[in-house]
Design an enzyme around this catalytic site. Structure first.
Site, short mmCIF file in Angstrom:
data_model
loop_
_atom_site.label_atom_id
_atom_site.label_comp_id
_atom_site.label_asym_id
_atom_site.label_seq_id
_atom_site.Cartn_x
_atom_site.Cartn_y
_atom_site.Cartn_z
N ARG A 123 0.81 -1.23 0.00
CA ARG A 123 0.00 0.00 0.00
C ARG A 123 0.84 1.27 0.00
NH1 ARG A 123 -3.25 -3.08 3.54
NH2 ARG A 123 -5.08 -3.83 2.43
N LYS A 145 3.82 11.89 -10.81
CA LYS A 145 3.09 11.00 -11.72
C LYS A 145 3.90 9.73 -11.87
CE LYS A 145 0.39 13.77 -14.94
NZ LYS A 145 0.29 14.21 -16.34
N GLU A 187 11.21 18.96 -23.82
CA GLU A 187 10.41 19.33 -22.64
C GLU A 187 10.87 20.69 -22.09
OE1 GLU A 187 7.79 17.68 -21.71
OE2 GLU A 187 8.06 15.61 -22.39
N LYS A 229 7.91 23.66 -13.47
CA LYS A 229 7.11 22.48 -13.14
C LYS A 229 6.54 22.60 -11.73
CE LYS A 229 6.02 17.91 -13.75
NZ LYS A 229 6.18 16.71 -14.51
N GLU A 239 -3.75 17.15 -11.67
CA GLU A 239 -4.17 17.41 -13.05
C GLU A 239 -5.69 17.53 -13.22
OE1 GLU A 239 -1.67 15.71 -16.25
OE2 GLU A 239 -3.56 15.39 -17.31
N ARG A 243 -2.60 21.75 -14.73
CA ARG A 243 -1.48 20.83 -15.03
C ARG A 243 -1.54 20.27 -16.45
NH1 ARG A 243 1.35 16.32 -11.04
NH2 ARG A 243 2.82 15.53 -12.59
N ASN A 247 0.92 18.98 -20.97
CA ASN A 247 0.74 18.01 -22.04
C ASN A 247 0.84 18.65 -23.42
OD1 ASN A 247 0.32 16.06 -20.09
ND2 ASN A 247 -1.89 16.47 -20.02
N HIS A 250 1.80 16.75 -26.55
CA HIS A 250 1.81 15.32 -26.21
C HIS A 250 0.70 14.51 -26.88
CE1 HIS A 250 4.80 16.54 -23.33
NE2 HIS A 250 4.94 15.32 -22.87
N HIS A 254 2.44 11.66 -28.48
CA HIS A 254 2.28 10.26 -28.05
C HIS A 254 1.82 9.38 -29.21
CE1 HIS A 254 1.82 10.83 -23.40
NE2 HIS A 254 3.06 10.83 -23.79
N HIS A 266 10.99 10.15 -26.92
CA HIS A 266 9.82 10.87 -26.44
C HIS A 266 9.91 12.38 -26.76
CE1 HIS A 266 6.40 11.90 -23.94
NE2 HIS A 266 7.15 12.77 -23.28
N1 GLY Z 1 4.80 15.20 -17.55
C1 GLY Z 1 3.62 15.93 -17.38
C2 GLY Z 1 3.18 16.04 -15.97
O1 GLY Z 1 3.93 15.73 -15.07
O2 GLY Z 1 2.06 16.43 -15.73
#
Ligand code: GLY
Length: 371
Positions: A123, A145, A187, A229, A239, A243, A247, A250, A254, A266
């Site tokens: 957990r 994330k 990025e 960030k 998000e 947030r 993206n 992306h 992606h 990427h």
């Molecule tokens: N890599 C995008 C984020 O952390 O939201």
């Protein structure tokens, strides 16, 4: 000079990002977090482990009662539930309890996978991010994330799990291939474009220092990116809104990444995706034509692609519907677009036609090349 950023979660101090040139300060930082000895498991991959697992073990040997290393095969294809299962079996075999710690040593795949294991094992156990790629330093190691790919969906299984520490040793970046290094620049440029026009200018002004991995420039660039960030993840950690601007590039990025079966990195796919998103922004009158071409051409000095050959653009558009960044049920893809250089808007519905027009801007066929 080392740098320190404290990231808050729900307005409370949560973890530090330390930017250092080596591992010398790591044991001290771990000592600040934990009293008493725990076991540590270095989770790494077959590229980074042989280079740095031993150095890391030596750097933190006095902090832990035992250090074991779990290494999995490098590459996006390992970012899956099998690796998660193998990792958990390894922890069980080594009698790890909830009190012990994972040290994620590697790029984005390692950080995301190790973080996910940390989020579910018993957990949840603590983990520390020790990123080894520029991309992981400026983006994936920060913000909590974690997750893996599943049944063709990228990052579809995962959890938000904040690290206890992000320790960036810029010395690790010297072993990156030029291609991997520049992939991280995708990025970095993103932050300038979506939220900080001054940073965008700074990147242009310091281009030569960035090429040469000049330590002071590299540290400043990583710090500035992490501050961007930090600002976003502190205001919207899960998000729910803002947030989403991270993206940018992306959705199509992606889709392209998957379409070419991860042959492009990427950051390279994000660069192509950002050009497409900037194109859609231009066609909608949000940014000027000059802005669009400047954004596109800005990728060139950083060895990021601005064109791609022989892809099936319709297939790429189809793949955007598989991206979890889109709301399910919506026929139109949701994009992050630019309202100017340094400002992004999110949740913009984009039609397939707009995507195809943008893709036509970056896509070259064999016939085009002959012409
Ligand atoms: N890599 C995008 C984020 O952390 O939201």
């Amino acid at each position: 000079m080392s740098k320190l950023i404290n990231v808050k979660y729900n307005k409370k101090p949560c973890y530090d990002i330390c930017i250092e040139k080596n591992f010398k300060a790591l044991a001290g930082k771990i000592g600040e977090i934990y009293e008493g000895k725990k076991k540590a498991c270095i989770v790494t991959d077959s590229t980074v482990g042989p280079l740095y697992a031993e150095t890391l073990t030596n750097a933190v040997k006095d902090c832990f009662s035992e250090i074991v290393v779990f290494t999995f095969k490098a590459g996006e294809e390992s970012k899956n539930m099998d690796t998660v299962q193998d990792g958990m079996e390894f922890l069980l075999k080594n009698n790890f309890t909830r009190k012990d710690v994972i040290l994620a040593l590697g790029g984005g795949v390692v950080g995301d996978t190790a973080g996910f294991i940390a989020s579910i094992y018993m957990r949840g156990i603590d983990f520390i991010q020790i990123p080894s790629t520029l991309l992981a330093c400026v983006d994936s190691s920060v913000g909590g994330k974690t997750g893996v790919d599943y049944k063709g969906y990228k990052n579809i299984v995962g959890a938000f799990k904040m690290p206890r520490l992000v320790y960036i040793n810029t010395g690790l970046l010297s072993s990156l291939t030029a291609r991997q290094y520049y992939s991280g620049m995708g990025e970095v440029l993103k932050y300038g474009l979506i939220m900080d026009a001054k940073y965008y200018e700074w990147i242009l002004d310091n281009m030569y220092g960035i090429f040469d991995l000049k330590p002071s420039i590299l540290e400043e660039m990583i710090e500035k990116s992490c501050l961007c960030k930090q600002k976003v993840v502190e205001s919207d950690p899960l998000e729910e809104g803002l947030r989403k601007i991270l993206n940018f590039g992306h959705t199509l990025g992606h889709a392209i990444e998957k379409h070419v079966n991860f042959k492009l990195l990427h950051g390279e796919c994000v660069a192509l995706g950002m050009i497409c998103a900037a194109h859609i922004s231009w066609k909608r009158g949000k940014i000027s034509m000059e802005d669009f071409f400047e954004i596109r051409d800005m990728m060139v000095p950083f060895n990021l692609p601005i064109t791609i050959e022989d892809i099936d653009v319709k297939e790429v558009v189809k793949l955007t519907k598989n991206d979890k960044k889109n709301d399910s049920g919506s026929k139109k893809a949701k994009f992050v677009l630019l309202s100017k250089v340094g400002k992004a808007v999110f949740d913009e519905e984009v039609s397939d036609e707009e995507m195809l027009t943008a893709l036509a801007e970056i896509h070259y066929t064999e016939e085009d090349m002959k012409a």
